[in-house]
Scaffold this motif. Structure first.
Motif, short mmCIF file in Angstrom:
data_model
loop_
_atom_site.label_atom_id
_atom_site.label_comp_id
_atom_site.label_asym_id
_atom_site.label_seq_id
_atom_site.Cartn_x
_atom_site.Cartn_y
_atom_site.Cartn_z
N ASP A 15 0.78 -1.28 0.10
CA ASP A 15 0.05 0.17 -0.13
C ASP A 15 0.81 1.25 0.10
O ASP A 15 0.52 2.18 -0.48
N VAL A 16 2.07 1.28 0.68
CA VAL A 16 2.93 2.55 0.91
C VAL A 16 4.43 1.76 0.36
O VAL A 16 4.67 0.75 1.10
N VAL A 17 5.17 2.41 -0.38
CA VAL A 17 6.46 1.91 -0.70
C VAL A 17 7.58 3.08 -0.35
O VAL A 17 7.17 4.31 -0.78
N ILE A 18 8.69 2.53 0.31
CA ILE A 18 9.59 3.52 0.84
C ILE A 18 10.94 3.20 0.12
O ILE A 18 11.45 2.30 0.44
N ASP A 19 11.41 4.05 -0.57
CA ASP A 19 12.75 3.82 -1.11
C ASP A 19 13.68 4.55 -0.07
O ASP A 19 13.93 5.51 0.24
N ARG A 20 14.43 3.43 0.69
CA ARG A 20 15.45 3.71 1.73
C ARG A 20 16.41 4.52 1.49
O ARG A 20 17.02 5.03 2.36
N ARG A 21 16.62 4.59 0.14
CA ARG A 21 17.85 5.43 -0.14
C ARG A 21 17.24 6.81 -0.42
O ARG A 21 18.13 7.95 -0.45
N GLU A 22 16.09 7.24 -0.59
CA GLU A 22 15.43 8.72 -0.76
C GLU A 22 15.00 9.03 0.43
O GLU A 22 14.65 10.26 0.59
N GLN A 23 14.14 8.19 1.20
CA GLN A 23 13.52 8.61 2.33
C GLN A 23 13.79 7.67 3.66
O GLN A 23 14.30 6.84 3.74
N ASP A 24 13.51 8.71 4.91
CA ASP A 24 13.60 7.84 6.24
C ASP A 24 12.25 7.28 6.57
O ASP A 24 11.31 7.82 6.57
N PHE A 25 12.63 5.79 6.57
CA PHE A 25 11.50 4.92 6.63
C PHE A 25 10.63 5.50 7.85
O PHE A 25 9.41 5.13 8.18
N VAL A 26 11.32 5.73 9.17
CA VAL A 26 10.80 5.87 10.24
C VAL A 26 9.83 7.18 10.21
O VAL A 26 8.46 7.01 10.58
N GLU A 27 10.22 8.23 9.43
CA GLU A 27 9.22 9.27 9.37
C GLU A 27 8.06 9.19 8.61
O GLU A 27 6.64 9.32 9.03
N VAL A 28 8.24 8.18 7.26
CA VAL A 28 7.06 7.90 6.59
C VAL A 28 5.95 6.97 7.19
O VAL A 28 4.78 7.18 7.32
N VAL A 29 6.73 6.12 8.13
CA VAL A 29 5.79 5.17 8.95
C VAL A 29 4.94 6.00 9.71
O VAL A 29 3.77 5.64 9.92
N LYS A 30 5.61 6.99 10.55
CA LYS A 30 4.81 7.58 11.51
C LYS A 30 3.76 8.37 10.76
O LYS A 30 2.54 8.45 11.21
N GLU A 31 4.27 9.02 9.78
CA GLU A 31 3.49 10.12 8.97
C GLU A 31 1.87 9.07 8.54
O GLU A 31 0.89 9.60 8.76
N THR A 89 0.90 6.29 9.56
CA THR A 89 -0.14 5.71 10.64
C THR A 89 -0.45 6.66 11.62
O THR A 89 -0.99 6.33 12.72
N GLY A 90 -0.41 7.82 11.39
CA GLY A 90 -0.92 8.91 12.12
C GLY A 90 -0.11 8.78 13.49
O GLY A 90 -0.79 9.29 14.57
N GLY A 91 1.02 8.64 13.58
CA GLY A 91 2.09 8.51 14.67
C GLY A 91 1.98 7.12 15.42
O GLY A 91 2.94 7.00 16.34
N ARG A 92 1.02 6.32 15.25
CA ARG A 92 1.16 5.15 15.87
C ARG A 92 2.35 4.22 15.55
O ARG A 92 2.52 3.28 16.55
N GLY A 93 2.62 4.07 14.30
CA GLY A 93 3.63 2.97 13.98
C GLY A 93 3.22 1.84 13.53
O GLY A 93 1.93 1.33 13.23
N ALA A 94 3.98 0.95 12.86
CA ALA A 94 3.77 -0.35 12.70
C ALA A 94 3.59 -1.45 13.66
O ALA A 94 4.16 -1.51 14.58
N ASP A 95 2.56 -2.22 13.37
CA ASP A 95 2.27 -3.18 14.37
C ASP A 95 3.04 -4.56 14.08
O ASP A 95 3.39 -5.18 15.45
N VAL A 96 3.30 -4.87 13.05
CA VAL A 96 4.39 -5.99 13.07
C VAL A 96 5.55 -5.39 11.99
O VAL A 96 5.29 -5.00 10.89
N VAL A 97 6.55 -5.67 12.30
CA VAL A 97 7.84 -5.54 11.43
C VAL A 97 8.57 -6.72 10.96
O VAL A 97 8.77 -7.59 11.87
N TYR A 98 8.54 -6.92 9.80
CA TYR A 98 9.23 -8.41 9.18
C TYR A 98 10.70 -7.65 8.75
O TYR A 98 10.68 -6.92 7.62
N ASP A 99 11.55 -8.35 9.41
CA ASP A 99 13.01 -7.75 9.05
C ASP A 99 14.06 -8.72 8.86
O ASP A 99 14.33 -9.56 9.76
#
Ligand SMILES: NC(=O)c1ccc[n+]([C@@H]2O[C@H](COP(=O)([O-])OP(=O)(O)OC[C@H]3O[C@@H](n4cnc5c(N)ncnc54)[C@H](OP(=O)(O)O)[C@@H]3O)[C@@H](O)[C@H]2O)c1
Length: 327
Positions: free
Chosen positions: A189-205, A207-217
């Protein structure tokens, strides 16, 4: 038969050789398969380097998953017959990157009818890992937000599809534009290019500040460390692998303060601890294939001669989905 062999540990281009070796024979409870296709996985590369948790005796043939046709049965095998098209992991020292391989009859499954040989070869490890990780370990629920690192890679591409099939909102993190397009095509649904964007900021944005429920790392290193900055209250960070080469150190006081869980995943342990659960997962995953909800992303089908170069490219982070070798 021809088979790639690792005779000393190191980088694939330095230590792999395509050799003529004696045809293997199936022992009791085993089958011999003619390899129709074998997918390249990061663990193949790590095994060449001697950096994987499984360290086969030298020489061995890499290739941890394949689709093959049974050509001979060992004593006592009744579940399958000659001519069956099956998938699974071969028994060392044979491997997928050869013309023939030996498999345990208890650890093979019918190849889903809707997948061709290359897709079926890439169906086993990726989706079983995703299934056990997302459902059994992380208890992903419909409506939750799932963040997938290396979302256009092997296990990552499977996790994106499985997350969507489970009704989650999926955010994919990738390195580069080519991979961003692939992650979008997979359904993220949302794609973040880690070379261009800070994924932490985008995820917060998003999710309305809530963050991700599950991270697959599957990446580790900074991907893990930064994920702790955007994990939701009662979120679960799944430790899948360390493709970055860096095994991070968890700060447990941070997990305590934010009420999140760090969840380990070693899918292959279920093969010995709870073999029935792999059969159940295969049935559920095959149904998802039949329903058109998941399908392995095979970006390239290469001849057997290309194994060393293909594994080197996997190590460089250059591969989208799975490379599959077709003998
Ligand atoms: N826990 C389990 O049971 C289990 C089962 C199967 C696999 N695994 C693990 O999952 C991981 C991924 O395996 P895979 O076969 O699916 O590989 P992959 O994801 O196809 O390839 C690795 C990806 O990691 C990303 N990456 C980030 N930093 C990297 C670096 N320094 N070097 C190389 N890649 C880097 C790259 O994607 P971006 O550029 O898009 O970030 C690359 O495409 C491996 O560590 C493997 O051992 C674990």
């Amino acid at each position: 038969m021809k088979a790639w062999q690792v005779t000393q540990l190191g980088e694939p281009l330095d230590v792999l050789a395509l050799n003529e070796v004696p045809d293997p024979e199936p022992g009791p409870g085993q089958v011999l398969v003619r390899v129709r296709a074998a997918a390249a996985n990061f663990p193949d590369l790590l095994m060449c380097r001697g950096l994987y948790q499984v360290r086969p005796e030298l020489p061995f043939t890499p290739g941890i998953e394949l689709c093959g046709e049974i050509v001979a049965l060992g004593d006592g095998v009744t579940r399958f017959g000659v001519g069956d098209r099956v998938i699974g992991g071969p028994v060392q020292p044979t491997g997928g990157f050869g013309e023939l391989a030996v498999m345990r009859a208890e650890a093979i499954w019918p190849a889903p009818a809707g997948l061709d040989d290359a897709e079926a070869a890439a169906f086993f490890v990726t989706y079983q890992t995703g299934w056990f990780g997302l459902h059994r370990r992380a208890q992903l629920k419909a409506g939750e937000t799932l963040l997938v690192h290396a979302a256009a890679g092997g296990v990552g591409s499977g996790a994106v599809q499985l997350g969507k099939a489970a009704g989650a909102r999926v955010i994919g993190v990738v390195g580069g534009q080519r991979k961003a397009e692939a992650a979008r095509a997979l359904g993220a649904d949302v794609v973040i290019d880690r070379r261009e964007q800070d994924f932490v900021e985008v995820v917060k944005e998003v999710t309305g500040g809530r963050g991700a429920d599950v991270v697959y790392d599957p990446v580790g290193g900074e991907a893990y460390a930064r994920s702790t900055k955007c994990i939701a209250f009662e979120g679960r960070i799944l430790i899948v692998g360390f493709a970055s080469g860096q095994i991070p150190t968890a700060t447990l006081n941070h997990a305590l303060i934010k009420n999140y869980s760090i969840v380990g995943l070693h899918w292959n342990l279920y093969a010995t601890r709870d073999p029935q659960s792999l059969r159940d997962a295969h049935a559920q995953l095959s149904a998802l294939v039949a329903d058109g909800l998941i399908r392995p992303l095979v970006s390239e089908r290469l001849p057997l001669a290309d194994v060393a170069g293909g594994l080197a490219r996997l190590g460089d982070g250059d591969v989208i989905g799975r490379l599959v070798f077709v003998p």
